[in-house]
Design an enzyme around this catalytic site. Structure first.
Site, PDB file in Angstrom:
ATOM      1  N   SER B 150      19.913 -38.843   1.354  1.00  0.00           N
ATOM      2  CA  SER B 150      18.976 -37.808   2.006  1.00  0.00           C
ATOM      3  C   SER B 150      19.671 -38.055   3.316  1.00  0.00           C
ATOM      4  O   SER B 150      20.835 -37.404   3.780  1.00  0.00           O
ATOM      5  CB  SER B 150      17.395 -38.625   1.445  1.00  0.00           C
ATOM      6  OG  SER B 150      16.489 -37.990   2.327  1.00  0.00           O
ATOM      7  N   ASP B 226      12.773 -31.781  -6.085  1.00  0.00           N
ATOM      8  CA  ASP B 226      12.443 -32.241  -4.574  1.00  0.00           C
ATOM      9  C   ASP B 226      11.283 -31.768  -3.678  1.00  0.00           C
ATOM     10  O   ASP B 226      11.255 -30.717  -3.144  1.00  0.00           O
ATOM     11  CB  ASP B 226      13.870 -32.179  -4.476  1.00  0.00           C
ATOM     12  CG  ASP B 226      14.210 -33.579  -2.766  1.00  0.00           C
ATOM     13  OD1 ASP B 226      12.976 -33.484  -1.665  1.00  0.00           O
ATOM     14  OD2 ASP B 226      15.299 -34.440  -3.285  1.00  0.00           O
ATOM     15  N   HIS B 259      13.464 -36.525  -5.503  1.00  0.00           N
ATOM     16  CA  HIS B 259      14.570 -37.388  -4.806  1.00  0.00           C
ATOM     17  C   HIS B 259      14.260 -38.385  -4.784  1.00  0.00           C
ATOM     18  O   HIS B 259      15.007 -38.938  -3.677  1.00  0.00           O
ATOM     19  CB  HIS B 259      13.256 -36.852  -3.309  1.00  0.00           C
ATOM     20  CG  HIS B 259      13.872 -37.494  -2.083  1.00  0.00           C
ATOM     21  ND1 HIS B 259      14.641 -36.069  -1.768  1.00  0.00           N
ATOM     22  CD2 HIS B 259      14.475 -37.776  -0.650  1.00  0.00           C
ATOM     23  CE1 HIS B 259      15.139 -36.359  -0.365  1.00  0.00           C
ATOM     24  NE2 HIS B 259      15.035 -37.612  -0.161  1.00  0.00           N
TER      25      HIS B 259
END
Lengths: 280, 280
Positions: B150, B226, B259
């Protein structure tokens, strides 16, 4: 019953469920890992994990790395919380400020003493209500294994020994093998079972081994750098009890390993393989 | 420098160190995994992990399950925190109440704007101070890889692109590939780099690709479930930039994955193998 988390994991799915437990009289959460085989509709055996003091359903599912091996071996993993819970303080679930008594420290037995007896019934919950719940929701082969860590290692050993035929396999990491003889167990048993120590042996693995109704092989891993080894765990007492009773035990002393999930993660593959062989 | 945690893990050792960072002007913690090969005295390559928003040095080392593979492949893992820190509030390290700015959200760049410029120098810390520190303490081959998740995926891509020759391998999970064009990045860049958007492209992977000084192959995994995919991550923009520049990219879209660290754990073995091949 309600699914509160779901995450794809190693081709399977890690879920967290919330349900009203009639045995415990409160809302409980549990981790449920469904391997790819289960998602494809195949019936799979179920392996129950019992966590240690202070844990809830999250520790094992986030830190142990077991899903990789459960996916490979086709095992469903069920991970309950370690006691009844009452986060809002409205249900009258007793608690204690210490980390080793009350919420987070149910010791996998049914308490007989006040103020614990109403809600602290983790043995009935884990052995009866939880499998009934899981088996009503997921296709299983009906075969069950059980394992755990520390207080949960005590839980796995004693529940398997107290319920012959219920589990086809059992193992433990750093278990409290003789709770009636060490501080963690003596404190909890005095509270939950009362001062009459004659009632304690029924929940002490080293005392149960002699009269075990079946000779289920035990796999136990113990770190030699475990900070609780000498004071609370005493694996040599399990060794002595098994030798005296002729009970099959594989006790592996692992040099350098401590009491943490780093230890569990390092050997969890061996435990899942031990269970998978028996659960086939 | 002081070792504040150490745990045996897969035949190696997971450590946590604390040190005074001259670059950041505060005390920093970092995770260091030494594989069995390093404990046996062998020089090993070093793989740097950069974490995402809100993380510190603990998330990856407790949840990703990477140690099993680092042990097998002989890789040292180094896991810094995500920003300068000031838990006592005595050092004047700026912060913001939002989770996506300030402490826990350093974005792996050197801030030029007040009140951030004094301490928020994560690029210099990760690229220069941290390797010098590690390489002074541990025998390494001198070869380095970098990966992250991320915000840390953005960090891995941009630091590798901005420092040709410094890293022999790079990969990312769910990276912010175009921070100058999505809300997380635009907010952070406006604060750390100022309102002149012409300065932002130097920290945006999709903008850096065209002029990259080397064509280091990128491995990127992205979960299709995600929750930040459409709003913040936009892997198709990386795909377009790489296609236009002829930059080698393996972008794997993983159906059903979100995620979380469950996603990272599911594919971390592939990433460590990607790095191990390049770092040999």
């Amino acid at each position: 019953m309600e699914r509160v988390e779901h995450h794809a994991s190693f081709g399977g799915r890690q879920e967290v469920w919330r349900h009203e437990s009639s045995t415990l009289g409160c809302t409980m959460r549990l981790g449920l890992y469904l391997p790819p085989q289960a998602l494809a509709g195949q019936a799979c055996p179920v392996l129950y994990w019992l966590s240690g003091l202070t844990c809830n359903e999250q520790n094992f599912i986030t830190k142990a790395g077991a899903q990789a091996h459960a996916a490979r071996l086709g095992l469903i993993l069920v991970v309950p919380d370690t006691s009844p819970r009452d986060p809002g303080g409205t249900l009258g679930v007793a608690d204690d400020p210490a980390y080793d008594l009350g919420q987070g420290a149910g010791f996998y037995l049914d308490a007989t003493q006040e103020p614990w007896a109403r809600h602290y019934r983790m043995e009935s919950y884990v052995v009866h209500e939880l499998p009934a719940l899981v088996e009503s929701q997921v296709a299983t082969t009906g075969r069950r294994g059980i394992f755990g860590h520390s207080m949960g290692g005590h839980g796995a050993l004693t529940l398997a020994l107290r319920h012959p035929g219920r589990y086809a396999s059992v193992s433990a990491f750093s278990p409290i093998v003789a709770p009636a003889r060490v501080p963690w167990g003596r404190k909890a048993f005095a509270a939950y079972l009362g001062d009459d120590e004659s009632t304690w042996a029924a929940h002490d693995a080293t005392a149960l081994i002699a009269g075990a109704g079946e000779r289920l092989p035990l796999l136990v891993d113990q770190g030699e750098a475990d900070e609780f080894l000498a004071g609370q765990l005493k694996p040599e007492w399990l060794e002595e009890a098994c030798a005296a009773a002729g009970h099959p035990l594989t006790l592996r002393r692992q040099p350098g390993y401590d009491h943490s999930y780093y230890f569990i993660a390092s050997f969890v593959a061996d435990h899942l393989e031990h269970h998978a062989r028996a659960l086939r």
